[in-house]
Design a protein around this motif. Structure first.
Motif, PDB file in Angstrom:
ATOM      1  N   VAL A   1       0.826  -1.215   0.000  1.00 40.89           N
ATOM      2  CA  VAL A   1       0.000   0.000   0.000  1.00 40.89           C
ATOM      3  C   VAL A   1       0.861   1.267   0.000  1.00 40.89           C
ATOM      4  N   GLN A   2       0.192   2.396  -0.315  1.00 39.23           N
ATOM      5  CA  GLN A   2       0.863   3.698  -0.206  1.00 39.23           C
ATOM      6  C   GLN A   2       0.386   4.426   1.046  1.00 39.23           C
ATOM      7  N   LEU A   3       0.894   5.645   1.226  1.00 37.40           N
ATOM      8  CA  LEU A   3       0.837   6.327   2.534  1.00 37.40           C
ATOM      9  C   LEU A   3      -0.484   6.207   3.308  1.00 37.40           C
ATOM     10  N   LEU A   4      -1.603   6.685   2.731  1.00 35.24           N
ATOM     11  CA  LEU A   4      -2.809   6.815   3.563  1.00 35.24           C
ATOM     12  C   LEU A   4      -3.349   5.449   3.974  1.00 35.24           C
ATOM     13  N   ASP A   5      -3.297   4.477   3.072  1.00 31.50           N
ATOM     14  CA  ASP A   5      -3.732   3.115   3.433  1.00 31.50           C
ATOM     15  C   ASP A   5      -2.734   2.475   4.386  1.00 31.50           C
ATOM     16  N   TRP A   6      -1.465   2.774   4.187  1.00 29.74           N
ATOM     17  CA  TRP A   6      -0.414   2.227   5.068  1.00 29.74           C
ATOM     18  C   TRP A   6      -0.631   2.702   6.513  1.00 29.74           C
ATOM     19  N   LEU A   7      -0.994   3.972   6.654  1.00 33.48           N
ATOM     20  CA  LEU A   7      -1.257   4.491   8.012  1.00 33.48           C
ATOM     21  C   LEU A   7      -2.407   3.731   8.650  1.00 33.48           C
ATOM     22  N   ASN A   8      -3.491   3.562   7.901  1.00 35.24           N
ATOM     23  CA  ASN A   8      -4.676   2.914   8.477  1.00 35.24           C
ATOM     24  C   ASN A   8      -4.463   1.424   8.725  1.00 35.24           C
ATOM     25  N   GLN A   9      -3.789   0.789   7.790  1.00 33.58           N
ATOM     26  CA  GLN A   9      -3.669  -0.673   7.856  1.00 33.58           C
ATOM     27  C   GLN A   9      -2.599  -1.122   8.859  1.00 33.58           C
ATOM     28  N   TYR A  10      -1.463  -0.445   8.850  1.00 35.25           N
ATOM     29  CA  TYR A  10      -0.338  -0.907   9.669  1.00 35.25           C
ATOM     30  C   TYR A  10      -0.054  -0.012  10.885  1.00 35.25           C
ATOM     31  N   THR A  11       0.020   1.305  10.615  1.00 35.90           N
ATOM     32  CA  THR A  11       0.640   2.201  11.593  1.00 35.90           C
ATOM     33  C   THR A  11      -0.248   2.503  12.790  1.00 35.90           C
ATOM     34  N   PHE A  12      -1.482   2.906  12.509  1.00 31.85           N
ATOM     35  CA  PHE A  12      -2.333   3.323  13.624  1.00 31.85           C
ATOM     36  C   PHE A  12      -2.563   2.172  14.617  1.00 31.85           C
ATOM     37  N   PRO A  13      -2.882   0.960  14.160  1.00 30.15           N
ATOM     38  CA  PRO A  13      -3.069  -0.117  15.148  1.00 30.15           C
ATOM     39  C   PRO A  13      -1.816  -0.355  16.007  1.00 30.15           C
ATOM     40  N   ALA A  14      -0.634  -0.257  15.393  1.00 29.74           N
ATOM     41  CA  ALA A  14       0.600  -0.485  16.171  1.00 29.74           C
ATOM     42  C   ALA A  14       0.804   0.620  17.206  1.00 29.74           C
ATOM     43  N   GLU A  15       0.495   1.849  16.834  1.00 27.42           N
ATOM     44  CA  GLU A  15       0.765   2.971  17.752  1.00 27.42           C
ATOM     45  C   GLU A  15      -0.136   2.932  18.985  1.00 27.42           C
ATOM     46  N   GLN A  16      -1.265   2.262  18.856  1.00 27.44           N
ATOM     47  CA  GLN A  16      -2.184   2.150  19.999  1.00 27.44           C
ATOM     48  C   GLN A  16      -1.492   1.509  21.212  1.00 27.44           C
ATOM     49  N   LYS A  17      -0.574   0.590  20.957  1.00 27.60           N
ATOM     50  CA  LYS A  17       0.044  -0.170  22.057  1.00 27.60           C
ATOM     51  C   LYS A  17       0.892   0.699  22.978  1.00 27.60           C
ATOM     52  N   PHE A  18       1.270   1.889  22.505  1.00 24.51           N
ATOM     53  CA  PHE A  18       2.215   2.709  23.272  1.00 24.51           C
ATOM     54  C   PHE A  18       1.555   3.535  24.369  1.00 24.51           C
ATOM     55  N   ALA A  19       0.238   3.302  24.557  1.00 22.13           N
ATOM     56  CA  ALA A  19      -0.418   3.893  25.726  1.00 22.13           C
ATOM     57  C   ALA A  19       0.062   3.169  26.986  1.00 22.13           C
ATOM     58  N   ASP A  20       0.601   1.982  26.806  1.00 26.08           N
ATOM     59  CA  ASP A  20       1.146   1.195  27.925  1.00 26.08           C
ATOM     60  C   ASP A  20       2.624   1.588  28.097  1.00 26.08           C
ATOM     61  N   GLU A  21       2.919   2.293  29.196  1.00 26.01           N
ATOM     62  CA  GLU A  21       4.267   2.856  29.345  1.00 26.01           C
ATOM     63  C   GLU A  21       5.330   1.774  29.453  1.00 26.01           C
ATOM     64  N   GLN A  22       4.969   0.645  30.058  1.00 26.79           N
ATOM     65  CA  GLN A  22       5.940  -0.451  30.179  1.00 26.79           C
ATOM     66  C   GLN A  22       6.324  -0.970  28.785  1.00 26.79           C
ATOM     67  N   TYR A  23       5.294  -1.142  27.953  1.00 26.50           N
ATOM     68  CA  TYR A  23       5.556  -1.590  26.579  1.00 26.50           C
ATOM     69  C   TYR A  23       6.404  -0.559  25.837  1.00 26.50           C
ATOM     70  N   ALA A  24       6.014   0.711  25.972  1.00 25.06           N
ATOM     71  CA  ALA A  24       6.749   1.797  25.295  1.00 25.06           C
ATOM     72  C   ALA A  24       8.208   1.791  25.734  1.00 25.06           C
ATOM     73  N   SER A  25       8.433   1.550  27.006  1.00 31.91           N
ATOM     74  CA  SER A  25       9.789   1.571  27.539  1.00 31.91           C
ATOM     75  C   SER A  25      10.626   0.425  26.949  1.00 31.91           C
ATOM     76  N   GLU A  26      10.024  -0.747  26.837  1.00 33.40           N
ATOM     77  CA  GLU A  26      10.755  -1.887  26.240  1.00 33.40           C
ATOM     78  C   GLU A  26      11.133  -1.598  24.786  1.00 33.40           C
ATOM     79  N   ILE A  27      10.197  -1.019  24.044  1.00 30.76           N
ATOM     80  CA  ILE A  27      10.480  -0.745  22.632  1.00 30.76           C
ATOM     81  C   ILE A  27      11.494   0.405  22.509  1.00 30.76           C
TER      82      ILE A  27
END
Ligand code: GUN
Ligand code: ZN
Length: 431
Positions: A92-118
């Motif tokens: 995919v290109q940018l706008l679909d890439w954001l929706n398909q891959y990026t946004f779901p992954a970024e959701q996980k970083f609300a967990d500070e422990q997870y964010a810290s490990e990454i």
């Protein structure tokens, strides 16, 4: 007790953009048998080894790395640490890439422990790839930025980062509001900006995901604090650009959207800037804004071929960005190769010297940090790399046959990867 170490090896760094001084060797210094003296984390001498070794301070430790190369640490002027896990998301290109891959992954970083490990993994990987400074996107969650800065501070790294501001056109779970983004950013600025080697970047994701009210808040933050950066995306993909025109019908063009909200200026860094009209180029230049050229991402997402010559013609400070996860790796050597290949496709071929300039002093200038990093100027912070030009059998085979510095740099850029980075030194200490 002061600490003094002299490193002996071949030494290369830039004083100027070699593109500006073609045919002359004044833009760089290369000492085949060279040395760097580092005292208390700062560069105090750089030159031919016989000169640097004269009257060394008592107790200076000697590190003999003959056969290796010392260059300033690489500077990644645009990267997203929460996107490591979407690397190589194909199809995919940018706008679909954001929706398909990026946004779901970024959701996980609300967990500070997870964010810290990454964040730990990301910084370890930056260092092993030779990146000593980066301008970094977090996610919308302020804890993603706390986790990042905490890890960077522990490692004494010069890093710039910020919380994404995004109040529309993304999934609900990633949205903030103009007010909450202002307050969360302000609290992060108070906690981290200018703490040790850290700086804060006000980070609206891009025009489509911020209301006009939120972009005004971003401008307000910039006015209320000294030395902040502005970090966002600009004119990456044709569909994105059409969408910006629909969302901001009163703007002349994409650059004008940011301009109307007071977001252009020195210390404002715009990633991509692939498709700009004449007036946009002029305004980028006259405002003193910087560009992060992200060739790997622009190729992978099919965004287009950045016009580096145009940026130079307008005096726009330009560095290289990996833009992981739109880009395919954290390796600045690889990004230089991508930049070279883009320049070939444009029939505006850059030299390996220009590519190494972009990844070091060029990046430092784009971030207005050239009084601290990016070269071996006396007084600069001693963030540098030990390169092994014979790191693999293939590299050894090929580099042994090179006859000039430029040819050797070409081989390292085209055939090298993180295996070439033998050591990464931060403020004079091995990381
Ligand atoms: N534009 C808005 N968000 C992004 C992002 O995360 N990556 C890239 N490459 N472009 C963007
Ligand atoms: Zn990006």
């Amino acid at each position: 007790m002061s600490q003094s170490v002299v490193w002996r090896a071949s030494v290369l760094h830039f004083l100027e953009d070699p593109a500006k001084q073609q045919g002359s060797e004044d833009a760089w210094e290369f000492f085949e048998d060279g040395a760097l003296l580092v005292e208390d984390g700062l560069i105090t001498r750089c030159g031919p080894s016989d000169q640097v070794f004269k009257n060394l301070p008592a107790g200076t430790e000697i590190k003999d790395l003959t056969g290796r190369f010392l260059i300033p640490g690489f500077i990644d002027t645009h990267v997203h640490y929460p996107q490591l896990e979407v690397l190589a998301g194909c199809g995919v290109q940018l706008l679909d890439w954001l929706n398909q891959y990026t946004f779901p992954a970024e959701q996980k970083f609300a967990d500070e422990q997870y964010a810290s490990e990454i964040a730990q993994f990301f910084l370890d990987q930056c260092l092993s790839h030779g990146t000593t400074t980066a301008l970094v996107f977090g996610t919308v969650a302020p804890q993603s930025v706390d986790a990042f800065f905490q890890q960077a501070h522990q490692r004494n790294l010069r890093m710039i980062a910020g919380k994404v501001m995004m109040d529309r056109n993304a999934p609900d779970y990633l949205l903030d509001t103009p007010q909450s983004s202002y307050e969360d950013s302000k609290a992060l600025i108070n906690r981290w900006h200018n703490k040790g080697r850290l700086s804060y970047a006000v980070t609206p994701r891009f025009a489509p995901t911020s209301s006009s009210e939120q972009l005004h808040m971003a401008g307000r933050l910039l006015r209320e604090h000294d030395g902040l950066y502005l970090h966002t995306h600009l004119s990456e993909n044709p569909k994105e650009i059409d969408w910006v025109q629909e969302l901001f019908p009163d703007s002349k063009h994409y650059v004008d959207v940011y301009d109307q909200h007071g977001l252009l200026g020195p210390r404002s860094v715009f990633a991509h800037s692939v498709h700009l009209c004449d007036h946009s180029w002029q305004r980028m230049g006259s405002s003193g804004s910087s560009i992060a050229f992200c060739p790997g991402s622009n190729l992978f997402l099919g965004s287009g071929l950045f016009n580096l010559n145009r940026a130079k013609a307008h005096g726009i400070p330009t560095g290289l960005g990996t833009d992981v996860g739109g880009g395919t790796n954290l390796c600045l050597l690889n990004t230089m190769k991508d930049a070279y290949q883009v320049s070939q496709l444009r029939e505006e071929t850059i030299s390996p010297l220009q590519a190494f300039y972009l990844a070091t002093l060029g990046g430092a200038r784009a971030l207005h940090l050239d009084d601290k990093i990016g070269s071996f100027r006396t007084g600069n912070e001693a963030d540098f790399l030990v390169l092994n030009p014979a790191a693999t059998p293939m590299l050894q085979f090929r580099t042994e046959k090179t006859k000039t510095l430029e040819e050797l740099l070409g081989v390292l850029m085209v055939m090298g990867d993180d295996r070439v980075i033998e050591k990464t030194i931060i403020m004079g200490q091995e990381a």
